[in-house]
Design an enzyme around this catalytic site. Sequence first.
Site, mmCIF file in Angstrom:
data_model
loop_
_atom_site.group_PDB
_atom_site.id
_atom_site.type_symbol
_atom_site.label_atom_id
_atom_site.label_comp_id
_atom_site.label_asym_id
_atom_site.label_seq_id
_atom_site.Cartn_x
_atom_site.Cartn_y
_atom_site.Cartn_z
ATOM 1 N N TYR A 226 0.811 -1.235 0.000
ATOM 2 C CA TYR A 226 0.000 0.000 0.000
ATOM 3 C C TYR A 226 0.836 1.273 0.000
ATOM 4 O O TYR A 226 2.027 1.252 0.117
ATOM 5 C CB TYR A 226 -1.095 -0.015 1.053
ATOM 6 C CG TYR A 226 -0.774 -0.130 2.526
ATOM 7 C CD1 TYR A 226 0.475 0.085 3.057
ATOM 8 C CD2 TYR A 226 -1.825 -0.442 3.406
ATOM 9 C CE1 TYR A 226 0.682 -0.001 4.423
ATOM 10 C CE2 TYR A 226 -1.625 -0.523 4.771
ATOM 11 C CZ TYR A 226 -0.354 -0.306 5.272
ATOM 12 O OH TYR A 226 -0.164 -0.390 6.609
ATOM 13 N N GLU A 227 0.172 2.376 -0.225
ATOM 14 C CA GLU A 227 0.823 3.691 -0.413
ATOM 15 C C GLU A 227 1.805 3.667 -1.582
ATOM 16 O O GLU A 227 2.860 4.290 -1.522
ATOM 17 C CB GLU A 227 1.544 4.136 0.863
ATOM 18 C CG GLU A 227 0.638 4.403 2.038
ATOM 19 C CD GLU A 227 -0.432 5.447 1.721
ATOM 20 O OE1 GLU A 227 -1.560 5.254 2.158
ATOM 21 O OE2 GLU A 227 -0.143 6.415 1.013
#
Lengths: 578, 578
Positions: free
Chosen positions: B432-433
């Site tokens: 994620y990110e």
Amino acid sequence: MTFTAPTTEQLFVLKTITGIDELQGHDRFAEATPDLVEAIVEGVGEFAAGEFAPLYRIGDTVGARLIDGAVTMPEGYREAYQHYVEAGWSALSAPADHGGQGLPFSLATVALDSLGAANMAFALCPILTVGAIEALHHHGSDQQKALYLPKLSTGEWTGTMNLTEPQAGSDVGALRATATPRGDGTYAIRGQKIYISFGDHDMADNIIHLVLARTPDAPAGTKGISLFLVPKYRLDADGNPGEANGIKTVSIEHKMGINASPTCVLQFGEEGESVGELIGPEFGGMRAMFTMMNNARLNVGLQGVQIAEGATQKALWFARERVQSARAGAGRDPVAIIEHPDVRRMLLRMKAGTEAIRALLYYASGQVDRANLGVPGAREMVDLLTPLAKTYGTDLGSEIASLGVQVHGGMGYVEETGAAQYYRDIRIAQIYEGTNGIQAADLVGRKLGMAGGDVVRGLIAEVQADAGNHPALASLAGDVAEVTEYMVGASVDDRLAGSYPYCTMMAVMTAGWLMLKQSRAAQAMLDAGEGNAEFLKAKLVTTRFYLERMVPEAGGLKAAAMAGADLLYALDAEALAA
Amino acid sequence: MTFTAPTTEQLFVLKTITGIDELQGHDRFAEATPDLVEAIVEGVGEFAAGEFAPLYRIGDTVGARLIDGAVTMPEGYREAYQHYVEAGWSALSAPADHGGQGLPFSLATVALDSLGAANMAFALCPILTVGAIEALHHHGSDQQKALYLPKLSTGEWTGTMNLTEPQAGSDVGALRATATPRGDGTYAIRGQKIYISFGDHDMADNIIHLVLARTPDAPAGTKGISLFLVPKYRLDADGNPGEANGIKTVSIEHKMGINASPTCVLQFGEEGESVGELIGPEFGGMRAMFTMMNNARLNVGLQGVQIAEGATQKALWFARERVQSARAGAGRDPVAIIEHPDVRRMLLRMKAGTEAIRALLYYASGQVDRANLGVPGAREMVDLLTPLAKTYGTDLGSEIASLGVQVHGGMGYVEETGAAQYYRDIRIAQIYEGTNGIQAADLVGRKLGMAGGDVVRGLIAEVQADAGNHPALASLAGDVAEVTEYMVGASVDDRLAGSYPYCTMMAVMTAGWLMLKQSRAAQAMLDAGEGNAEFLKAKLVTTRFYLERMVPEAGGLKAAAMAGADLLYALDAEALAA
């Protein structure tokens, strides 16, 4: 997507790496004709895809459950296992004199490759059975063989290994289970065993537990251990399962993965007597255990290949379906993610890595067959390859499963896609059947010591002779040779301190060598206009990828392999943990 | 065992790597006196150990649940979060003009290090809130700041980032959520967003969703995206949460880990209207998103440090308790496994690796503070360090969690010990990110391109100047320099093909440099008779371990970094997946 067994690849590796044709030249394996081999590989591949693969997910979500003291397998497992027995896939390499088919172990390896790629946790059950067969075959009495081997060979009964106790894990010698003579040649077994895979289940008519225990007045440590056969149900006069044998399934573990494999805590001799028979001589338990575990170690290494195959197929499928972003510098339309360079890198790493560890395992299995045929040097080669294959097979299998999660992005972290299951399932394989650290210790201890280091040197020389014109492989082989000479002269502590990186280096060298062999064989076949051209061209790419991009990584481990133990002990335990 | 925050280490790294004293020399951070810094680091460490750590396991076993359309956190979370707000740990680095304490971001990093090491999934909630604060601080109107920042800063309200949609993951430009003007300056938001961490929960009075959406007639792709503030409850005339804002929590994901973090599917504008306000200019969404994500990327890199810390503490504790086997060549009595060389290797790798990525993240956080102060070159350094810290922090964090499982042996695979939870939890952080692959692409694209490559060259030169007498680090820096010049001259495809190994090499070089700095600082303090001698002596060992045994590994990645894209495309997608 649906799983498909990689039969073209399997047959190619059997031919070019295992040398299945040459094995068939021996009388004992004369039946393993190319037609039969192909029929088995294709047949078990179809069976695995059709019967085992559809049960993979329910094995995780529902899993094996302990209900009223008995383990219940998830829906469908019992039927699929029956079909497996009926189809005869269990008995492939079991000795022909007791109901097996007497085919090469290499072929059983291929069968297990497909079965476990379809459903690793399910295929663990047969692995345990094979271990029990091996132990009985080599150490059992004629009567034991006659009574137990036929049903174990067909898979109608399954086997287990009962080694571990709460205080005795890697340190088998610390076990406390007891075996007390009953006066009729049998023993009353008492004690608790943990981590017993398929210690109970409802798929077979009997479960044959092989249990390590101590007889009265046995010496302490490993010298005082004996191996016992303790069936779930005692056999009646006709050799059929009769009354229960006093074994209680206390609990099953809540694990990170392989939830279809019930990991049992078994209590022997608590609910009535557990009657056991000695296998082999008293105090011969460790030797019998190693017989039982040795091929099991290779089969656990093979679990790395299984998961790598399944994870790679899933990632390739997803990467072709998932459309996301335009390719940098190539138009504005979003493309399937398989077109993005770094996704390609991951997929090729998965594919090449899977092929590399498959080659390592198939090569080792061919050496098992040669050792069984008495081919000079083959037993030593099996001994050397076992820690390499177990460690690197499972380490790279885990890494490939992780790449499979990564290719899926956020969907890889969500359980529904199944990428996460591969990642969770394979993690046990680096631990059981001797942790990978223990394998590395075995390499720098027993295995490096064979013939004063000459078995290892022989392997390196073989690689070097073939690697001549391949700079990365030749360079790594040179590094392995240098570390080997360091290891031969090093203290026990220094050897152990560098054992893990050394083990990885040697495994990558060996796998690289086998990839080079495949590359040459593929090129020769293409030149001769033989074989499946598309497959062979892909093989040229994956072997190059492995040799040019993955082999050089192992060179980076040399410093750690030769760094010695001093720094590891510069802090005492308290200071390290402060 | 009980978790203890590593405050001695944190203060040492703050001093020697972040340069907290020098930051305090700036007027803006004048309040960050050594006494206050120490009080905060100690205080948040105690709080994390006392309030967050005890809830780690229930967060996994019970997890966040969706009940009657609302997310219910596990027992204890609501109270612990209230205590967190009351203690003021949320507001450390939030801007002082709207309720924050205006302290250095570096200090907030230390706080998050302890909170997340105690409970990674729980500490994810504040990370999201910080992202919302950053976006509002830089792009919000004065009225928005006045209304929302104070409550977000204290943590009374929490924030979310709503980027992803089913067809728009890494490809943010493909999103379809719409924002239709309502005629009063506000917008009606409609659409489905997925993977919204803490998209709903019951710990705060309001949740401030920052949502990317398209206004009518917006251009296609990223150029047409705007950012909107959409609260869970609309504010009444007094600025207090009032009526519901039409946001439905459709479902929460069943994930491999971080089960205490509800990952929501949110539907905007389905159950009544979802009213949103534009943040910043129309079509300024991507810029605002990057503001929001940039520190979030560092904070995700920090999750690697968090898990590494927790996993290492647990493994060290277990390895001292677990007695198993005699040490080879050293007597016959079984010893704690921490005494076995390969277990020591694993533990030192965990400890040294944790310190290395902590140094990388703390160094980057210090550069964030300098960038905010306008120190020349600091912004570019943050930009360069972000992909390194996010990728390597999470990759090594995952590896360390895996070693933690391995140290535990079979017990590591059983969920009760908690080692497996670290392994499952951290795996999301590589995704994620911005997946780690996207970080690597960012490195060889935007970041390498800064000042024609001179920002990267500047970092390498700085390392080379310091590494003078350290052969392994100097050698790696030389390799990174060589790959950098290759990359500068390479095609887009070739750069991307080698981006991942290049990113790792540069991260290891940077972490190695920071470990060398620590080693020198520790030696100087020892020579001067300052500081905690036991801690400093351990630091000399871990820094040596990292520099001598881990840094050389990265050199093995050079071949792959420079191998180019041709081989990746030698097979088309169909042939690759065949």
